[in-house]
Enzyme design. Sequence first.
Site, PDB file in Angstrom:
ATOM      1  N   HIS A 177      36.994  45.376  46.236  1.00 45.66           N
ATOM      2  CA  HIS A 177      37.246  44.639  44.987  1.00 45.66           C
ATOM      3  C   HIS A 177      37.447  45.531  43.775  1.00 45.66           C
ATOM      4  O   HIS A 177      37.634  45.032  42.674  1.00 45.66           O
ATOM      5  CB  HIS A 177      36.106  43.644  44.707  1.00 45.66           C
ATOM      6  CG  HIS A 177      34.820  44.304  44.293  1.00 45.66           C
ATOM      7  ND1 HIS A 177      33.926  44.804  45.188  1.00 45.66           N
ATOM      8  CD2 HIS A 177      34.304  44.554  43.064  1.00 45.66           C
ATOM      9  CE1 HIS A 177      32.888  45.325  44.542  1.00 45.66           C
ATOM     10  NE2 HIS A 177      33.096  45.199  43.243  1.00 45.66           N
TER      11      HIS A 177
HETATM   12  C1  UD1 Z   1      32.863  42.395  38.361  1.00 44.40           C
HETATM   13  C2  UD1 Z   1      32.343  43.697  37.740  1.00 44.40           C
HETATM   14  C3  UD1 Z   1      32.231  44.762  38.814  1.00 44.40           C
HETATM   15  C4  UD1 Z   1      31.399  44.278  39.982  1.00 44.40           C
HETATM   16  C5  UD1 Z   1      31.929  42.947  40.499  1.00 44.40           C
HETATM   17  C6  UD1 Z   1      30.988  42.419  41.531  1.00 44.40           C
HETATM   18  C7  UD1 Z   1      33.031  44.073  35.408  1.00 44.40           C
HETATM   19  C8  UD1 Z   1      33.899  44.882  34.527  1.00 44.40           C
HETATM   20  N1  UD1 Z   1      33.273  44.198  36.726  1.00 44.40           N
HETATM   21  O1  UD1 Z   1      34.170  42.656  38.849  1.00 44.40           O
HETATM   22  O2  UD1 Z   1      31.610  45.919  38.270  1.00 44.40           O
HETATM   23  O3  UD1 Z   1      31.431  45.236  40.990  1.00 44.40           O
HETATM   24  O4  UD1 Z   1      32.005  42.002  39.408  1.00 44.40           O
HETATM   25  O5  UD1 Z   1      31.544  41.453  42.357  1.00 44.40           O
HETATM   26  O6  UD1 Z   1      32.181  43.384  34.939  1.00 44.40           O
HETATM   27  N2  UD1 Z   1      37.200  35.453  39.961  1.00 44.40           N
HETATM   28  C9  UD1 Z   1      37.195  34.241  40.588  1.00 44.40           C
HETATM   29  N3  UD1 Z   1      36.009  33.586  40.704  1.00 44.40           N
HETATM   30  C10 UD1 Z   1      34.844  34.063  40.219  1.00 44.40           C
HETATM   31  C11 UD1 Z   1      34.866  35.295  39.565  1.00 44.40           C
HETATM   32  C12 UD1 Z   1      36.052  35.990  39.445  1.00 44.40           C
HETATM   33  O7  UD1 Z   1      38.219  33.757  41.054  1.00 44.40           O
HETATM   34  O8  UD1 Z   1      33.797  33.399  40.370  1.00 44.40           O
HETATM   35  C13 UD1 Z   1      38.486  36.206  39.881  1.00 44.40           C
HETATM   36  C14 UD1 Z   1      39.272  35.944  38.604  1.00 44.40           C
HETATM   37  O9  UD1 Z   1      40.618  35.978  38.916  1.00 44.40           O
HETATM   38  C15 UD1 Z   1      38.926  37.148  37.754  1.00 44.40           C
HETATM   39  C16 UD1 Z   1      38.756  38.249  38.789  1.00 44.40           C
HETATM   40  O10 UD1 Z   1      38.197  37.604  39.920  1.00 44.40           O
HETATM   41  O11 UD1 Z   1      39.914  37.451  36.810  1.00 44.40           O
HETATM   42  C17 UD1 Z   1      37.858  39.374  38.337  1.00 44.40           C
HETATM   43  O12 UD1 Z   1      36.583  38.885  37.914  1.00 44.40           O
HETATM   44  P1  UD1 Z   1      35.708  39.719  36.869  1.00 44.40           P
HETATM   45  O13 UD1 Z   1      34.389  39.089  36.677  1.00 44.40           O
HETATM   46  O14 UD1 Z   1      36.489  40.022  35.634  1.00 44.40           O
HETATM   47  O15 UD1 Z   1      35.526  41.119  37.563  1.00 44.40           O
HETATM   48  P2  UD1 Z   1      35.192  41.479  39.068  1.00 44.40           P
HETATM   49  O16 UD1 Z   1      36.395  42.104  39.672  1.00 44.40           O
HETATM   50  O17 UD1 Z   1      34.563  40.307  39.738  1.00 44.40           O
HETATM   51  N1  UDP Z   2      27.669  40.473  48.793  1.00 39.69           N
HETATM   52  C1  UDP Z   2      27.525  39.186  49.310  1.00 39.69           C
HETATM   53  N2  UDP Z   2      28.609  38.569  49.874  1.00 39.69           N
HETATM   54  C2  UDP Z   2      29.814  39.181  49.981  1.00 39.69           C
HETATM   55  C3  UDP Z   2      29.941  40.500  49.463  1.00 39.69           C
HETATM   56  C4  UDP Z   2      28.857  41.105  48.859  1.00 39.69           C
HETATM   57  O1  UDP Z   2      26.439  38.619  49.270  1.00 39.69           O
HETATM   58  O2  UDP Z   2      30.749  38.570  50.520  1.00 39.69           O
HETATM   59  C5  UDP Z   2      26.494  41.093  48.147  1.00 39.69           C
HETATM   60  C6  UDP Z   2      26.143  42.475  48.642  1.00 39.69           C
HETATM   61  O3  UDP Z   2      25.216  42.427  49.658  1.00 39.69           O
HETATM   62  C7  UDP Z   2      25.546  43.136  47.424  1.00 39.69           C
HETATM   63  C8  UDP Z   2      26.200  42.449  46.270  1.00 39.69           C
HETATM   64  O4  UDP Z   2      26.805  41.265  46.780  1.00 39.69           O
HETATM   65  O5  UDP Z   2      24.177  42.899  47.369  1.00 39.69           O
HETATM   66  C9  UDP Z   2      27.169  43.449  45.679  1.00 39.69           C
HETATM   67  O6  UDP Z   2      28.191  42.848  45.129  1.00 39.69           O
HETATM   68  P1  UDP Z   2      29.614  43.504  44.921  1.00 39.69           P
HETATM   69  O7  UDP Z   2      30.010  44.361  46.044  1.00 39.69           O
HETATM   70  O8  UDP Z   2      30.469  42.356  44.582  1.00 39.69           O
HETATM   71  O9  UDP Z   2      29.370  44.358  43.582  1.00 39.69           O
HETATM   72  P2  UDP Z   2      29.034  45.865  43.254  1.00 39.69           P
HETATM   73  O10 UDP Z   2      27.745  46.213  43.898  1.00 39.69           O
HETATM   74  O11 UDP Z   2      30.187  46.684  43.717  1.00 39.69           O
HETATM   75  O12 UDP Z   2      28.948  45.877  41.766  1.00 39.69           O
END
Ligand code: UD1
Ligand code: UDP
Length: 356
Positions: free
Chosen positions: A202
């Site tokens: 991601h």
């Molecule tokens: C965010 C964090 C990242 C973390 C990740 C965990 C920031 C800058 N990034 O990234 O550090 O590793 O969360 O998962 O805060 N979206 C959905 N449904 C949701 C949420 C998001 O469809 O419930 C989609 C939307 O298109 C959105 C995109 O995902 O624009 C990105 O979501 P966003 O919260 O901006 O950042 P992540 O990539 O999830």
């Molecule tokens: N995780 C989850 N379901 C998924 C992918 C990740 O429960 O399909 C959990 C994972 O075990 C970890 C947390 O979500 O505890 C981390 O999230 P993510 O990888 O989205 O974020 P990051 O740690 O990179 O910020």
Amino acid sequence: MIAHVLGARPNFVKAAPVIAALSETGREQRVIHTGQHYDERMSEVFFRDLGLPEPDVNLEVGSGSHAVQTAAIMVALEKEFIERSPELVMVYGDVNSTIAAALVAAKLHIPVAHVEAGLRSFDMTMPEEVNRRLVDQLSNLCFVTSPEAVGHLAAEGVDVDRVHFVGNPMIDTLLSHLDKFDTEAVRRSYDLPERYAVATLHRPANVDDPEIAAGLVKRLHEIAELVDVVMPVHPRGRKVLTDAGLDAHPRVRLLEPLGYVEFVAAVRGAAAVVTDSGGVQEETTILGVPCLTLRPNTERPITITHGTNRLVTADDVVPAVAEALAAGRGEREHPPLWDGHAGPRIARVVEGWLGG
Ligand code: UD1
Ligand code: UDP
């Protein structure tokens, strides 16, 4: 009253043991969900799986560019903090909800505690690295998961009195759920083969550019020639990865994002993991599952020195998976204080700091 600001999936996993430990002190707590993550599979499922208290308020900011999202969280939090006057704001990890909350609290002269302070990838192209550095400057209490983080904070001029090495609350959550991770049940539910690899991607650097994503899809298909690949797909990469034909290989299984218990159960039973997640590098370290991290750097080097993690490029991920499959699982000595007691340590420091 202590206000916990949570917004994204990893925040929920980190906050659960801290909130549980603080609830034993009897101090009033308020859980504020910013709404950064909002899909049921990215949010509610974690509250259920982790026994987190329902959020007292959901600010419902949703998605947007960095400025739009961070600003929306700040505007809503400023109102919330002025109305409620928390005595401490607790923030977690490195997401946009974390920096937004720390900045608003600091300007209102409300103390900030940062859980998972001091991690550094030294890569300012990562939005998380920007968030980490700024949040630590704004925090009165920096809770550190890994010894090298203490040195990073000192090098940035953070007063040593603010820094507390307490261990890793994400690992508290893992260890306290060990008996719930039922790999056989997940295998049956999703019809997984005996031997499989789990993949998650991601990071913007991997999934935002269609050409880079297509290159990774090609590698995942090559990995699928060695072992079945199961991939719970983060919403960020869903379109670009499926447009690149990710599910075209018969041995690649795409799933919706999994809940915490199912996800870690799948990882626990995996022969290898390919990921760019921060938390997954840590979880595989404790579970002894080989982890190939598709990134040029990591803010969690302890998962390499004390764990199963290895950084790989798109060019070497396929041979690295082959090696991992041949070598099998390996138990290593766990990183110091990754022992399941970080939450109570944090609660003790917070209580002492706030005073009776
Ligand atoms: C965010 C964090 C990242 C973390 C990740 C965990 C920031 C800058 N990034 O990234 O550090 O590793 O969360 O998962 O805060 N979206 C959905 N449904 C949701 C949420 C998001 O469809 O419930 C989609 C939307 O298109 C959105 C995109 O995902 O624009 C990105 O979501 P966003 O919260 O901006 O950042 P992540 O990539 O999830
Ligand atoms: N995780 C989850 N379901 C998924 C992918 C990740 O429960 O399909 C959990 C994972 O075990 C970890 C947390 O979500 O505890 C981390 O999230 P993510 O990888 O989205 O974020 P990051 O740690 O990179 O910020």
